[in-house]
Design a protein around this motif. Structure first.
Motif, PDB file in Angstrom:
ATOM      1  N   GLU A  40      17.966   1.463   2.603  1.00 29.83           N
ATOM      2  CA  GLU A  40      16.669   1.739   3.240  1.00 29.83           C
ATOM      3  C   GLU A  40      16.815   1.403   4.717  1.00 29.83           C
ATOM      4  OE1 GLU A  40      13.540   3.091   2.817  1.00 29.83           O
ATOM      5  OE2 GLU A  40      13.422   2.491   4.923  1.00 29.83           O
ATOM      6  N   THR A  86       4.949   5.751   0.950  1.00 30.98           N
ATOM      7  CA  THR A  86       4.460   4.882  -0.128  1.00 30.98           C
ATOM      8  C   THR A  86       3.522   3.787   0.369  1.00 30.98           C
ATOM      9  OG1 THR A  86       6.538   5.302  -1.292  1.00 30.98           O
ATOM     10  CG2 THR A  86       5.213   3.445  -2.067  1.00 30.98           C
ATOM     11  N   ASN A 101      -0.448   5.332   1.839  1.00 32.82           N
ATOM     12  CA  ASN A 101      -1.153   6.357   1.075  1.00 32.82           C
ATOM     13  C   ASN A 101      -2.494   5.820   0.573  1.00 32.82           C
ATOM     14  OD1 ASN A 101      -0.730   5.012  -1.363  1.00 32.82           O
ATOM     15  ND2 ASN A 101       1.056   6.224  -1.899  1.00 32.82           N
ATOM     16  N   VAL A 142      -4.140   5.641  -4.969  1.00 34.87           N
ATOM     17  CA  VAL A 142      -4.866   6.144  -6.139  1.00 34.87           C
ATOM     18  C   VAL A 142      -3.871   6.498  -7.249  1.00 34.87           C
ATOM     19  CG1 VAL A 142      -6.312   8.046  -7.014  1.00 34.87           C
ATOM     20  CG2 VAL A 142      -6.790   7.036  -4.782  1.00 34.87           C
ATOM     21  N   ALA A 178       8.342  15.679  -3.029  1.00 33.10           N
ATOM     22  CA  ALA A 178       7.663  14.698  -3.894  1.00 33.10           C
ATOM     23  C   ALA A 178       6.401  14.207  -3.207  1.00 33.10           C
ATOM     24  CB  ALA A 178       8.603  13.536  -4.202  1.00 33.10           C
ATOM     25  N   THR A 230       2.048   8.068  -8.221  1.00 34.96           N
ATOM     26  CA  THR A 230       1.537   7.895  -9.588  1.00 34.96           C
ATOM     27  C   THR A 230       2.638   8.168 -10.618  1.00 34.96           C
ATOM     28  OG1 THR A 230      -0.656   8.642  -8.906  1.00 34.96           O
ATOM     29  CG2 THR A 230      -0.143   8.832 -11.264  1.00 34.96           C
TER      30      THR A 230
HETATM   31  C1  LIG Z   1      -1.656  10.134   3.360  1.00 32.67           C
HETATM   32  C2  LIG Z   1      -1.065  10.131   1.976  1.00 32.67           C
HETATM   33  C3  LIG Z   1      -1.858   9.853   0.858  1.00 32.67           C
HETATM   34  C4  LIG Z   1      -1.300   9.861  -0.423  1.00 32.67           C
HETATM   35  N1  LIG Z   1      -2.036   9.433  -1.483  1.00 32.67           N
HETATM   36  C5  LIG Z   1      -1.433   9.306  -2.704  1.00 32.67           C
HETATM   37  C6  LIG Z   1      -2.133   8.727  -3.798  1.00 32.67           C
HETATM   38  O1  LIG Z   1      -3.257   8.239  -3.646  1.00 32.67           O
HETATM   39  N2  LIG Z   1      -1.530   8.697  -5.020  1.00 32.67           N
HETATM   40  C7  LIG Z   1      -0.255   9.195  -5.208  1.00 32.67           C
HETATM   41  O2  LIG Z   1       0.236   9.175  -6.343  1.00 32.67           O
HETATM   42  N3  LIG Z   1       0.451   9.700  -4.164  1.00 32.67           N
HETATM   43  C8  LIG Z   1      -0.097   9.736  -2.930  1.00 32.67           C
HETATM   44  N4  LIG Z   1       0.612  10.203  -1.867  1.00 32.67           N
HETATM   45  C9  LIG Z   1       1.986  10.641  -2.088  1.00 32.67           C
HETATM   46  C10 LIG Z   1       2.943   9.452  -2.197  1.00 32.67           C
HETATM   47  O3  LIG Z   1       2.702   8.494  -1.215  1.00 32.67           O
HETATM   48  C11 LIG Z   1       4.375   9.964  -2.093  1.00 32.67           C
HETATM   49  O4  LIG Z   1       4.513  11.019  -3.017  1.00 32.67           O
HETATM   50  C12 LIG Z   1       5.402   8.897  -2.429  1.00 32.67           C
HETATM   51  O5  LIG Z   1       5.139   7.733  -1.685  1.00 32.67           O
HETATM   52  C13 LIG Z   1       6.795   9.413  -2.144  1.00 32.67           C
HETATM   53  O6  LIG Z   1       7.688   8.323  -2.274  1.00 32.67           O
HETATM   54  P1  LIG Z   1       9.155   8.439  -1.699  1.00 32.67           P
HETATM   55  O7  LIG Z   1       9.882   7.226  -2.162  1.00 32.67           O
HETATM   56  O8  LIG Z   1       9.711   9.779  -2.048  1.00 32.67           O
HETATM   57  O9  LIG Z   1       8.992   8.512  -0.122  1.00 32.67           O
HETATM   58  P2  LIG Z   1       8.807   7.339   1.031  1.00 32.67           P
HETATM   59  O10 LIG Z   1       7.854   6.333   0.555  1.00 32.67           O
HETATM   60  O11 LIG Z   1       8.516   8.070   2.256  1.00 32.67           O
HETATM   61  O12 LIG Z   1      10.250   6.697   1.044  1.00 32.67           O
HETATM   62  C14 LIG Z   1      11.387   7.332   1.596  1.00 32.67           C
HETATM   63  C15 LIG Z   1      12.217   6.256   2.276  1.00 32.67           C
HETATM   64  O13 LIG Z   1      13.488   6.780   2.661  1.00 32.67           O
HETATM   65  C16 LIG Z   1      13.904   6.101   3.815  1.00 32.67           C
HETATM   66  N5  LIG Z   1      14.973   6.870   4.450  1.00 32.67           N
HETATM   67  C17 LIG Z   1      14.881   8.140   4.956  1.00 32.67           C
HETATM   68  N6  LIG Z   1      16.084   8.532   5.461  1.00 32.67           N
HETATM   69  C18 LIG Z   1      16.943   7.494   5.250  1.00 32.67           C
HETATM   70  C19 LIG Z   1      18.340   7.301   5.533  1.00 32.67           C
HETATM   71  N7  LIG Z   1      19.087   8.252   6.149  1.00 32.67           N
HETATM   72  N8  LIG Z   1      18.917   6.115   5.196  1.00 32.67           N
HETATM   73  C20 LIG Z   1      18.186   5.136   4.589  1.00 32.67           C
HETATM   74  N9  LIG Z   1      16.863   5.264   4.296  1.00 32.67           N
HETATM   75  C21 LIG Z   1      16.262   6.448   4.613  1.00 32.67           C
HETATM   76  C22 LIG Z   1      12.633   6.004   4.645  1.00 32.67           C
HETATM   77  O14 LIG Z   1      12.698   4.986   5.625  1.00 32.67           O
HETATM   78  C23 LIG Z   1      11.573   5.744   3.573  1.00 32.67           C
HETATM   79  O15 LIG Z   1      11.279   4.376   3.434  1.00 32.67           O
HETATM   80  C24 LIG Z   1       0.078  10.199  -0.589  1.00 32.67           C
HETATM   81  C25 LIG Z   1       0.872  10.464   0.534  1.00 32.67           C
HETATM   82  C26 LIG Z   1       0.326  10.395   1.811  1.00 32.67           C
HETATM   83  C27 LIG Z   1       1.221  10.580   2.992  1.00 32.67           C
END
Ligand SMILES: Cc1cc2nc3c(=O)[nH]c(=O)nc-3n(C[C@H](O)[C@H](O)[C@H](O)COP(=O)(O)OP(=O)(O)OC[C@H]3O[C@@H](n4cnc5c(N)ncnc54)[C@H](O)[C@@H]3O)c2cc1C
Length: 401
Positions: free
Chosen positions: A31, A41, A44, A47, A380, A386
């Motif tokens: 990370e 994450t 957001n 919810v 995603a 959720t």
């Molecule tokens: C405004 C908003 C509201 C939302 N509301 C909801 C909700 O209420 N309920 C729900 O279920 N979902 C909700 N979502 C969707 C949900 O937040 C996302 O689907 C989920 O958090 C995706 O998780 P992730 O781990 O894929 O991404 P992220 O949480 O973005 O994690 C990806 C990580 O990868 C890291 N990274 C990237 N490139 C590199 C690299 N080269 N080397 C090392 N690390 C790297 C980043 O720093 C980051 O920490 C919402 C999203 C948003 C933006």
């Protein structure tokens, strides 16, 4: 024992790391930030969706309905704050009733407990709401997603995973005979940088997922276009206007649910998010601009096709709402007429990683691609938090076939 490198310390990367560690793999997670859940994450709406919006049979429908149960059970087991408070989706004018009924049918097809109620019953749940008819959904909840991440990290570490904060994957070289070498750079500088050898690579890089796929030699089917969602908060003396979760009837042509009112676990009430194009993938304010990110959006033909479809009037309306508290409050007042511009104050923003196809279409479902020894999570968006434990199982299964 397989060596697996997972890129990304959001909820998906952490859930995958835990799942694979429990299945007996030797997992290293990278990370780039100095804390878990630093991007989507941690910014957001918190919810736990019930799963009513999504096309029956899609990954989103199946994984959110199952994910609602599994993430709430996980929260109960590990003492993570969560509450099943239910929600109301409200038709505020007769023209929205047909779409509300379609939503009710979709809920039924997805096995989500939801029922149509009239205005009198709706006001028993939310006394201040404006509505001609509403859909009451019982299984929607609220949770602390960053706390879920902390727990996933602790469980993985105690089961033997090597989770590294402040460590960015900067290059990925497929090796002859299978597997990849992942070059890393740490925020501490050269002393912590190095190369990791992996039999399997899992890309959960969120807003950078397409770029990480390219680093690994995979041409992604879709590009990430970042959309910022801004939040307001009701002033403490106005929190009584909202008891739980109030959502509008969504526009089926858009991937976002529309600005809604959400009572959080600490009793505060958040309003939002809207959706405006972000000028930087991790840009939380208008003034955050990345020339590289802007150039990427401008070079991608899908962005222009998307703009032709949505810029007017939808996109333009969103920009005006982003710049004007009065307009934002007006959208909220459609749901709860007593909300006035002076009742809301800014409360941060999140940036969504929306995958856009070359034809300008929005990737509607979760997009998880495989290459030899690699799994890439390329789309995603909500409700992926959720669905995190279900997506993690699916990704782990995909690494085995
Ligand atoms: C405004 C908003 C509201 C939302 N509301 C909801 C909700 O209420 N309920 C729900 O279920 N979902 C909700 N979502 C969707 C949900 O937040 C996302 O689907 C989920 O958090 C995706 O998780 P992730 O781990 O894929 O991404 P992220 O949480 O973005 O994690 C990806 C990580 O990868 C890291 N990274 C990237 N490139 C590199 C690299 N080269 N080397 C090392 N690390 C790297 C980043 O720093 C980051 O920490 C919402 C999203 C948003 C933006």
């Amino acid at each position: 024992m397989r060596r697996v490198v997972v890129i990304g310390g959001g909820i998906l990367g952490l859930a995958v790391a835990r799942e694979l560690t429990e299945r007996g793999d030797e997992v290293t997670l990278l990370e780039k930030e100095d804390r878990w859940a630093a991007h989507q994450t941690g910014n957001n709406s918190n919810v736990v969706h019930a799963g009513l919006y999504y096309k029956p049979g899609s990954h989103k429908a199946r994984m959110s309905v199952a994910g609602n149960r599994s993430i709430l059970a996980f929260a109960r087991e590990h003492g993570i704050p969560a509450e099943v408070c239910g929600k109301l989706v409200v038709a505020t004018q007769p023209s929205e009733r047909a779409a509300l009924h379609v939503l009710a049918e979709r809920a039924q097809a997805n096995g989500v407990p939801a029922r149509l109620v009239g205005p009198v019953e709706a006001r028993e749940y939310e006394p201040e709401v404006s509505c001609v008819e509403a859909l009451r959904v019982e299984t929607t909840g609220i949770i602390d997603f960053p706390a879920v991440c902390e727990t996933l990290a602790r469980l993985s570490t105690s089961a033997g995973a090597d989770l590294r904060l402040g460590t960015r994957a900067v290059a990925i070289r497929p090796r002859q005979g299978g597997g990849v070498d992942v070059a890393t750079e740490t925020s501490a500088g050269d002393s912590g940088s190095g190369t990791l050898r992996a039999d399997v690579l899992v890309n959960c890089a969120g807003l950078h997922a397409d770029r990480v796929a390219e680093l690994a030699g995979v041409r992604p089917r879709a590009r990430i276009v970042p959309f910022r969602g801004e939040y307001y908060e009701l002033r403490p003396e106005k929190r009584h206007l909202v008891r739980g979760l109030i959502y509008p009837v969504p526009d089926p042509s858009l991937p976002f649910l529309g600005v809604h009112l959400t009572r959080m676990l600490d009793g505060s009430v958040h309003a939002g998010p809207n959706a405006v194009l972000a000028l930087r993938r991790e840009g939380y304010r208008w003034r955050d601009v990345s020339p590289r990110d802007v150039a990427d959006v401008a070079r991608f033909s899908g962005s222009w096709r998307l703009a032709r479809r949505f810029a007017f009037p939808v996109g333009w309306d969103e920009v005006r709402r982003s710049l004007s508290r009065r307009r934002f409050a007006r959208s909220l007042a459609r749901l709860v007429p007593a909300v006035e511009p002076g009742d809301i104050v800014h409360h941060g923003a999140g940036v969504r990683a929306q995958a856009v196809l070359p034809d300008g279409g929005l990737a509607e479902d979760f997009l998880i691609d495989r290459a030899a020894g690699q799994v890439h999570v390329l789309n995603a968006p909500s409700p992926a938090a959720t669905s995190a434990l279900e997506i993690a199982r699916h990704v782990a299964d995909s690494t085995e076939t």
